[in-house]
Design an enzyme around this catalytic site. Structure first.
Site, PDB file in Angstrom:
ATOM      1  N   HIS A  72       0.986  -1.266   0.049  1.00 50.62           N
ATOM      2  CA  HIS A  72      -0.129   0.194   0.035  1.00 50.62           C
ATOM      3  C   HIS A  72       0.941   1.133  -0.012  1.00 50.62           C
ATOM      4  O   HIS A  72       0.546   2.316  -0.570  1.00 50.62           O
ATOM      5  CB  HIS A  72      -0.952   0.093   1.232  1.00 50.62           C
ATOM      6  CG  HIS A  72      -1.974  -0.741   1.023  1.00 50.62           C
ATOM      7  ND1 HIS A  72      -2.006  -2.270   1.492  1.00 50.62           N
ATOM      8  CD2 HIS A  72      -3.147  -1.019   0.236  1.00 50.62           C
ATOM      9  CE1 HIS A  72      -3.281  -2.898   1.040  1.00 50.62           C
ATOM     10  NE2 HIS A  72      -3.923  -2.079   0.448  1.00 50.62           N
ATOM     11  N   ARG A  96     -11.083   4.225  -0.686  1.00 52.57           N
ATOM     12  CA  ARG A  96     -10.591   3.076   0.167  1.00 52.57           C
ATOM     13  C   ARG A  96     -10.656   3.848   1.495  1.00 52.57           C
ATOM     14  O   ARG A  96      -9.909   4.714   2.097  1.00 52.57           O
ATOM     15  CB  ARG A  96      -9.102   2.994   0.029  1.00 52.57           C
ATOM     16  CG  ARG A  96      -8.477   2.112  -1.058  1.00 52.57           C
ATOM     17  CD  ARG A  96      -6.996   1.885  -1.385  1.00 52.57           C
ATOM     18  NE  ARG A  96      -6.624   0.975  -2.090  1.00 52.57           N
ATOM     19  CZ  ARG A  96      -6.078   1.129  -3.321  1.00 52.57           C
ATOM     20  NH1 ARG A  96      -5.934   2.388  -3.609  1.00 52.57           N
ATOM     21  NH2 ARG A  96      -5.813   0.005  -3.763  1.00 52.57           N
ATOM     22  N   ARG A 109     -15.922   1.589  -0.642  1.00 51.50           N
ATOM     23  CA  ARG A 109     -15.563   0.417  -0.268  1.00 51.50           C
ATOM     24  C   ARG A 109     -15.528   0.511   1.249  1.00 51.50           C
ATOM     25  O   ARG A 109     -14.913   1.564   2.000  1.00 51.50           O
ATOM     26  CB  ARG A 109     -14.010   0.055  -0.486  1.00 51.50           C
ATOM     27  CG  ARG A 109     -13.672  -1.280  -0.213  1.00 51.50           C
ATOM     28  CD  ARG A 109     -12.531  -1.770  -0.698  1.00 51.50           C
ATOM     29  NE  ARG A 109     -11.315  -1.377  -0.258  1.00 51.50           N
ATOM     30  CZ  ARG A 109     -10.062  -1.140  -0.480  1.00 51.50           C
ATOM     31  NH1 ARG A 109      -9.849  -2.237  -1.469  1.00 51.50           N
ATOM     32  NH2 ARG A 109      -8.982  -0.766  -0.019  1.00 51.50           N
ATOM     33  N   GLU A 116     -11.056 -10.606  -5.381  1.00 49.23           N
ATOM     34  CA  GLU A 116      -9.509 -10.565  -4.849  1.00 49.23           C
ATOM     35  C   GLU A 116      -9.085 -11.856  -4.237  1.00 49.23           C
ATOM     36  O   GLU A 116      -7.939 -12.154  -3.771  1.00 49.23           O
ATOM     37  CB  GLU A 116      -9.137  -9.454  -4.101  1.00 49.23           C
ATOM     38  CG  GLU A 116     -10.241  -8.917  -3.121  1.00 49.23           C
ATOM     39  CD  GLU A 116      -9.699  -7.480  -2.488  1.00 49.23           C
ATOM     40  OE1 GLU A 116      -8.760  -7.053  -2.890  1.00 49.23           O
ATOM     41  OE2 GLU A 116     -10.461  -7.047  -1.534  1.00 49.23           O
ATOM     42  N   ASN A 123      -4.502  -6.446  -7.077  1.00 44.50           N
ATOM     43  CA  ASN A 123      -3.359  -6.625  -6.103  1.00 44.50           C
ATOM     44  C   ASN A 123      -3.323  -7.606  -5.363  1.00 44.50           C
ATOM     45  O   ASN A 123      -2.511  -8.608  -5.058  1.00 44.50           O
ATOM     46  CB  ASN A 123      -3.187  -5.128  -5.341  1.00 44.50           C
ATOM     47  CG  ASN A 123      -3.343  -3.930  -6.137  1.00 44.50           C
ATOM     48  OD1 ASN A 123      -3.059  -4.062  -7.417  1.00 44.50           O
ATOM     49  ND2 ASN A 123      -3.905  -2.957  -5.550  1.00 44.50           N
ATOM     50  N   ASP A 124      -4.518  -7.922  -4.596  1.00 44.22           N
ATOM     51  CA  ASP A 124      -4.564  -9.360  -3.786  1.00 44.22           C
ATOM     52  C   ASP A 124      -4.904 -10.282  -4.348  1.00 44.22           C
ATOM     53  O   ASP A 124      -4.655 -11.232  -3.914  1.00 44.22           O
ATOM     54  CB  ASP A 124      -5.894  -8.709  -2.808  1.00 44.22           C
ATOM     55  CG  ASP A 124      -5.483  -7.852  -1.485  1.00 44.22           C
ATOM     56  OD1 ASP A 124      -4.364  -8.436  -1.089  1.00 44.22           O
ATOM     57  OD2 ASP A 124      -6.021  -7.098  -1.101  1.00 44.22           O
ATOM     58  N   ARG A 152       2.349  -9.469  -0.828  1.00 38.55           N
ATOM     59  CA  ARG A 152       2.622  -8.188  -1.582  1.00 38.55           C
ATOM     60  C   ARG A 152       3.467  -7.131  -0.925  1.00 38.55           C
ATOM     61  O   ARG A 152       4.022  -6.371  -1.568  1.00 38.55           O
ATOM     62  CB  ARG A 152       1.528  -7.847  -2.093  1.00 38.55           C
ATOM     63  CG  ARG A 152       0.558  -7.092  -1.046  1.00 38.55           C
ATOM     64  CD  ARG A 152      -0.906  -6.858  -1.475  1.00 38.55           C
ATOM     65  NE  ARG A 152      -1.067  -5.121  -1.754  1.00 38.55           N
ATOM     66  CZ  ARG A 152      -2.360  -4.818  -1.941  1.00 38.55           C
ATOM     67  NH1 ARG A 152      -3.360  -5.393  -1.647  1.00 38.55           N
ATOM     68  NH2 ARG A 152      -2.478  -3.591  -2.309  1.00 38.55           N
ATOM     69  N   CYS A 196      -9.799  -2.809 -10.419  1.00 39.79           N
ATOM     70  CA  CYS A 196      -9.671  -1.383  -9.591  1.00 39.79           C
ATOM     71  C   CYS A 196      -8.054  -1.756  -8.874  1.00 39.79           C
ATOM     72  O   CYS A 196      -7.649  -0.820  -8.279  1.00 39.79           O
ATOM     73  CB  CYS A 196     -10.632  -1.252  -8.757  1.00 39.79           C
ATOM     74  SG  CYS A 196     -10.669  -2.537  -7.383  1.00 39.79           S
TER      75      CYS A 196
HETATM   76  C1  PEP Z   1      -6.671  -4.645  -4.625  1.00 43.75           C
HETATM   77  O1  PEP Z   1      -6.301  -5.613  -3.807  1.00 43.75           O
HETATM   78  O2  PEP Z   1      -6.552  -4.979  -6.060  1.00 43.75           O
HETATM   79  C2  PEP Z   1      -7.189  -3.351  -4.400  1.00 43.75           C
HETATM   80  C3  PEP Z   1      -7.796  -2.560  -5.269  1.00 43.75           C
HETATM   81  O3  PEP Z   1      -7.449  -3.264  -2.780  1.00 43.75           O
HETATM   82  P1  PEP Z   1      -6.135  -2.708  -1.995  1.00 43.75           P
HETATM   83  O4  PEP Z   1      -5.121  -2.492  -2.952  1.00 43.75           O
HETATM   84  O5  PEP Z   1      -6.505  -1.517  -1.341  1.00 43.75           O
HETATM   85  O6  PEP Z   1      -5.875  -3.854  -1.080  1.00 43.75           O
HETATM   86 MG    MG Z   2      -7.445  -5.497  -1.826  1.00 44.50          MG
END
Ligand code: PEP
Ligand code: MG
Length: 582
Positions: A194, A301, A337, A435, A458-459, A469, A506
């Site tokens: 993040h 977020r 979210r 995710e 991402n997740d 990550r 996203c």
């Molecule tokens: C993701 O996991 O792709 C996402 C958009 O959420 P975050 O990066 O806030 O975990």
């Molecule tokens: Mg996520």
């Protein structure tokens, strides 16, 4: 001054040139050593002198801030000044030096631990806030004892700084967001943590995972951050400096050129209208959202409202926050979210330490285990929905059961608002983040049950490939175009289309212009990204004919060999699609 290069992982493109400013974590780095009886007096004197020095430093900072009209800091600095003069604190530190015959830094640490423990036992939000003040003052004294500079506040006024830190938590990054640093270098961290995402959203060149950066780089060293290659050049020669200044000018020129397409309609050469939405963390992001002409907010977020504080935001504070954004972007869609707290985004809502945070009680799991906290947020979001087009997005859904429980709580929040005669959008849409692989594999079912889907790549990548990550030691394995990841995404998109539900991407993939054509070919028509990426992605969209991508995307999705996928993606990016926007 010696000249050398360091290599890490690039997290944000561009070139930054500036002077190093080392952020230390003095309280963690404190060492314990014994002082001989004959030297105790000298140690006490050293401590008292440092307290005076810090006092003078703070008074100067206060004066500087007042000079530039930043009076909001006055109260905070006064509190710190008062604490420095607190006889109880100082007398106790001196007693510890004398009785334990230890160095002053260690005595400050022992005294701080004692106070923090006492604060933790009191359930009062005002007292809890004071805990943070005591920690900051202790950190300041410790840094001065260690001979480190404390002048962050005066450096905050300096536009020419490259921050060098061990790590920057998302909470710290949020604070830094309001200062104008030229670049970041951290010793640890993955490219999709993040913190890295925040660095990208700031649009400043950054590199993570340069171990020992704080040992090798010194304060005020000249540093070039090459965000393209992940290289940091320390004290470059004049020739190299000139070369990079030219590269930086080219980068700035490229940014200016992109501005030309800001007002163009987001559509492909074959006239498909594509939605380019923004990911935001807080209200202050709306300026870049508007500057880049985003179609709306695809991911708000909300957990960032829960950071850097000791108390939970109540319903009213949340409502004010959400509704301000909804009102400011009237007529545009806002996807809010629900709290995605936990793992590397720790907030005041996380009360338990998890042995394996990415797999622990985070996101919707945390909210379902704390229904009061969740209902408060749901009521606030629903109330905000009366002022515009709001959708609710649930993070990290992993089972049908969770979805059922979530829907039940949303119903309860709605009923309580109806009872209180408070307006909200009765038909508000509820979507889910895709995710967790378990959900993507069974996307058909979730697509039927949800109003819309949003692929959190991402997740999804983290959980599909079993790669933390945030962990730099495995970040070379983090691969967004891994065939299994692409297959899960394709299944999700197919399921959404089957039930005529909207599907967006996203995660960071949506903001990577090298992947725009691939995603378009896979059928993605809604991209949500940090606003700084919008024009880069738009440039790709304007020069793409989706029809021409069908065969090659199908070929990519049938392939199991990563190198072949890479080559094919290079190929789709190179091919000319009739005409160019320029
Ligand atoms: C993701 O996991 O792709 C996402 C958009 O959420 P975050 O990066 O806030 O975990
Ligand atoms: Mg996520």
């Amino acid at each position: 001054m010696s000249n050398f290069n360091l290599h890490g992982l690039s997290v944000s493109n561009g070139i930054a040139i500036g002077k190093a400013y080392l952020l230390s974590n003095a309280l963690i780095e404190v060492e314990h050593f014994s002082i001989e009886l004959k030297d105790i007096k000298k140690e006490v004197k050293r401590y008292k002198k440092v307290v005076q020095q810090v006092n003078a430093e703070l008074s100067k900072i206060k004066k500087d801030f007042l000079k530039i009209n930043r009076s909001e800091f006055e109260g905070l600095i006064n509190t710190h000044l008062m604490m420095l003069k607190d006889r109880n604190f100082n007398d106790d530190v001196i007693k510890i030096i004398e009785s334990k015959r230890c160095n002053a830094e260690w005595a400050v640490k022992i005294q701080l631990d004692k106070i923090v423990l006492r604060f933790d036992q009191i359930d009062d939000s005002y007292i809890k806030e004071r805990k943070l003040d005591v920690i900051q003052v202790a950190e300041r004294i410790t840094k001065a004892l260690l001979g480190q500079t404390n002048n962050l506040s005066s450096r905050q006024l300096d536009n020419n700084t490259i921050l060098i830190a061990h790590d920057i938590s998302p909470a710290d990054a949020l604070i830094f967001k309001h200062n104008h640093y030229h670049g970041f270098i951290t010793e640890i961290g993955g490219t999709n943590s993040h913190t890295a995402i925040l660095a990208r959203s700031l649009s400043i060149p950054s590199i993570v995972s340069i171990p020992m950066a704080r040992k090798l780089i010194k304060n005020d060293d000249v540093v070039i951050v090459d965000g393209y290659s992940g290289t940091a050049i320390i004290n470059p020669s004049n020739k190299v400096l000139k070369e990079y200044e030219q590269k930086k000018d080219l980068w700035d020129l490229e940014q200016k050129k992109l501005n030309k397409i800001r007002h163009f309609k987001n559509q492909t050469l074959d006239h498909r209208r594509i939605l380019l939405m923004a990911n935001i963390e807080e209200k202050q992001d709306l300026k870049t959202v508007k500057d880049n002409k985003a179609d709306g907010i695809g991911l708000f977020r909300t957990e960032f409202l829960f950071m850097n504080r000791d108390d939970l935001p109540d319903e009213n504070e949340q409502f004010e926050n959400y509704s301000a954004i909804v009102k400011e972007l009237a007529n545009k869609e806002i996807v809010i979210r629900t709290l995605d707290s936990g793992a590397d985004k720790m907030t005041v809502a996380d009360t338990k330490k998890s042995p394996n945070p990415a797999l622990g009680l985070r996101a919707i799991r945390l909210c379902l285990s704390e229904p009061r906290l969740f209902l408060t947020q749901l009521r606030a979001i629903l109330k905000a929905s009366a002022f515009g087009k709001v959708k609710i997005l649930i993070p990290m859904i992993s089972s049908i059961d969770e979805l059922k429980q979530t829907k039940l709580l949303i119903e309860r929040a709605k009923q309580s608002l109806t009872k209180d005669k408070i307006k909200y959008d009765k038909n508000i849409q509820v979507g889910g983040m895709i995710e967790v692989p378990a959900v993507a594999i069974n996307a058909d079912f979730f697509a039927k049950e949800l109003d819309f889907l949003s692929i959190g790549t991402n997740d999804l990548i983290q959980y599909t490939l079993a790669i933390d990550r945030t962990d730099d030691s495995v970040s070379h394995l983090y691969n967004s175009i891994h065939p299994s990841v692409l297959k899960l995404m394709a299944e999700t998109i197919k399921a959404a289309k089957k039930y005529n539900k909207q599907v967006s991407v996203c995660g960071e993939m949506a903001g990577d212009p090298k992947l725009t054509r691939l995603l378009l070919g896979m059928g993605v028509e809604n991209f949500s990204m940090h606003p700084a990426s919008i024009l880069h992605v738009k440039k790709q969209i304007l020069s793409t004919n989706i029809q021409k991508l069908k065969n090659i995307t199908n070929k990519i999705l049938r392939t199991n060999e990563p190198e072949v996928i890479e080559t094919l993606i290079l190929k789709i990016n190179q091919s000319r699609h009739e005409q160019n926007y320029e």
